[in-house]
Design a protein around this motif. Sequence first.
Motif, PDB file in Angstrom:
ATOM      1  N   ARG A 146      78.762 -14.793  63.070  1.00  0.00           N
ATOM      2  CA  ARG A 146      80.021 -14.052  62.990  1.00  0.00           C
ATOM      3  C   ARG A 146      81.205 -14.900  63.454  1.00  0.00           C
ATOM      4  O   ARG A 146      82.298 -14.803  62.890  1.00  0.00           O
ATOM      5  CB  ARG A 146      79.920 -12.773  63.828  1.00  0.00           C
ATOM      6  N   SER A 164      82.283 -17.255  60.719  1.00  0.00           N
ATOM      7  CA  SER A 164      82.826 -16.637  59.513  1.00  0.00           C
ATOM      8  C   SER A 164      84.288 -16.277  59.673  1.00  0.00           C
ATOM      9  O   SER A 164      84.756 -15.931  60.767  1.00  0.00           O
ATOM     10  CB  SER A 164      82.013 -15.372  59.176  1.00  0.00           C
ATOM     11  N   TYR A 202      85.193 -12.115  60.317  1.00  0.00           N
ATOM     12  CA  TYR A 202      85.313 -11.503  61.636  1.00  0.00           C
ATOM     13  C   TYR A 202      86.427 -12.123  62.481  1.00  0.00           C
ATOM     14  O   TYR A 202      86.476 -11.942  63.678  1.00  0.00           O
ATOM     15  CB  TYR A 202      83.975 -11.614  62.393  1.00  0.00           C
ATOM     16  N   GLN A 232      74.012 -10.588  57.948  1.00  0.00           N
ATOM     17  CA  GLN A 232      74.594 -10.668  59.285  1.00  0.00           C
ATOM     18  C   GLN A 232      76.108 -10.435  59.261  1.00  0.00           C
ATOM     19  O   GLN A 232      76.680  -9.988  60.255  1.00  0.00           O
ATOM     20  CB  GLN A 232      74.285 -12.032  59.912  1.00  0.00           C
ATOM     21  N   LEU A 233      76.744 -10.733  58.141  1.00  0.00           N
ATOM     22  CA  LEU A 233      78.192 -10.538  58.009  1.00  0.00           C
ATOM     23  C   LEU A 233      78.527  -9.154  57.470  1.00  0.00           C
ATOM     24  O   LEU A 233      79.700  -8.794  57.379  1.00  0.00           O
ATOM     25  CB  LEU A 233      78.790 -11.603  57.084  1.00  0.00           C
ATOM     26  N   LYS A 242      79.401  -5.599  57.589  1.00  0.00           N
ATOM     27  CA  LYS A 242      79.957  -4.775  58.657  1.00  0.00           C
ATOM     28  C   LYS A 242      79.268  -3.410  58.725  1.00  0.00           C
ATOM     29  O   LYS A 242      78.870  -2.846  57.714  1.00  0.00           O
ATOM     30  CB  LYS A 242      81.454  -4.575  58.449  1.00  0.00           C
ATOM     31  N   GLN A 286      79.641 -16.951  52.299  1.00  0.00           N
ATOM     32  CA  GLN A 286      80.284 -15.653  52.413  1.00  0.00           C
ATOM     33  C   GLN A 286      80.389 -14.983  51.048  1.00  0.00           C
ATOM     34  O   GLN A 286      80.449 -15.641  50.005  1.00  0.00           O
ATOM     35  CB  GLN A 286      81.699 -15.799  52.992  1.00  0.00           C
TER      36      GLN A 286
END
Length: 386
Positions: free
Chosen positions: A99, A102, A105, A216-217, A219, A325
Amino acid sequence: MSSNNNNNNSNSNSNSNYNKLDDKILKIEQDIETAVPFLASDEKSSNLKEAYDTISNTTAKQQQQHQIVVKPWVHFVAGGLGGMCGAIFTCPFDVVKTRLQSSVYKELYVSSTINSKSSVTNVLTHFKETCNILQSVYKNEGPRALFKGLGPSLVGVIPARSINFFTYGYSKDLLKQLDYFRGQESSFLHLLAGINAGIVTSTVTNPIWLIKTRLQLDKATKKEYKNSLDCIVKIVRKEGIFALYKGLSASYLGSVESTLQWILYEQMKSAIHLRSERHVKEGKIRTKFDDAADWFARSGAAGFAKLIASLITYPHEVVRTRLRQAPTENGKAKYTGLIQCFRLIIKEEGLASMYGGLTPHLMRTVPNSMIMFGTWEIFTKLFSKF
């Protein structure tokens, strides 16, 4: 003249007698040394001889232990088990690291760690920030969020580590057979084996790591993917099959890290082995405590090697995450290539952003490497008996 000749002959005969006497004394000493275990009573002589044999056999085994050739399948299985153990214990730090790397976030986790303060203060602030993010994720998204991506991570880690350890060990065995190396290991051999292992591993496992990154990204407030399978279907449908290999160029660049780690680890492992051999030659009898101490030393060497390699090559981690991403709302990817990604990140966010998430990365990878290599060595010795 005749007197001189007589003196010379006398001296020659005398020296000859002395040499014969020395030879006899040396022969007697050798006979005594050979007969020592048998000079006592039957019971004592038997025990004494067994002690001599035990010492000599122990020394021989310790000298040959480092040269045992491990079968390739042992590296494959032991490497996968080691990677699995490391991934489970350090997964929460992997979530935080991803996070922080990236741009998605960026608004949620505003870092105040890069400033004009001392490096020690910055390190402490990074550590505090990491702990705060772990607490925030746990509080807002629940404890399961700390293990987001663990499923695909394990699916990726197990074959990745299996392939990496297998390819590295097998490459070493093949390279040592070449006339150039003549059966001897060197840093250059470790370099070639490490590069080969890194390229093969990155190519095979890139789709798995991409899925793990997307999950993991994802939300908690606006979940796009239900699970790993749903993630794969949507990526292929919206972005095409080749989207599964986004970030592959950065992964190839990242193979430098694993190669450097292998080289450093092999050097430190060799130093630990030479120290043990020196103690044996000095007459010290090894105990189980010594074996355990060497195992901890080798595990620590793996962690230290990972630390150095990560500090040198970390920016590729950030670039790889950005390339993996999901596209923006208009369907266009912000980061389209390795060089373009490097340039855009530095231009928009500064050079310091290339080290975003470094602290949780080190908090994860260093103990991960220690657990992984330590477990790998244990299972290697265990499976080598079969």
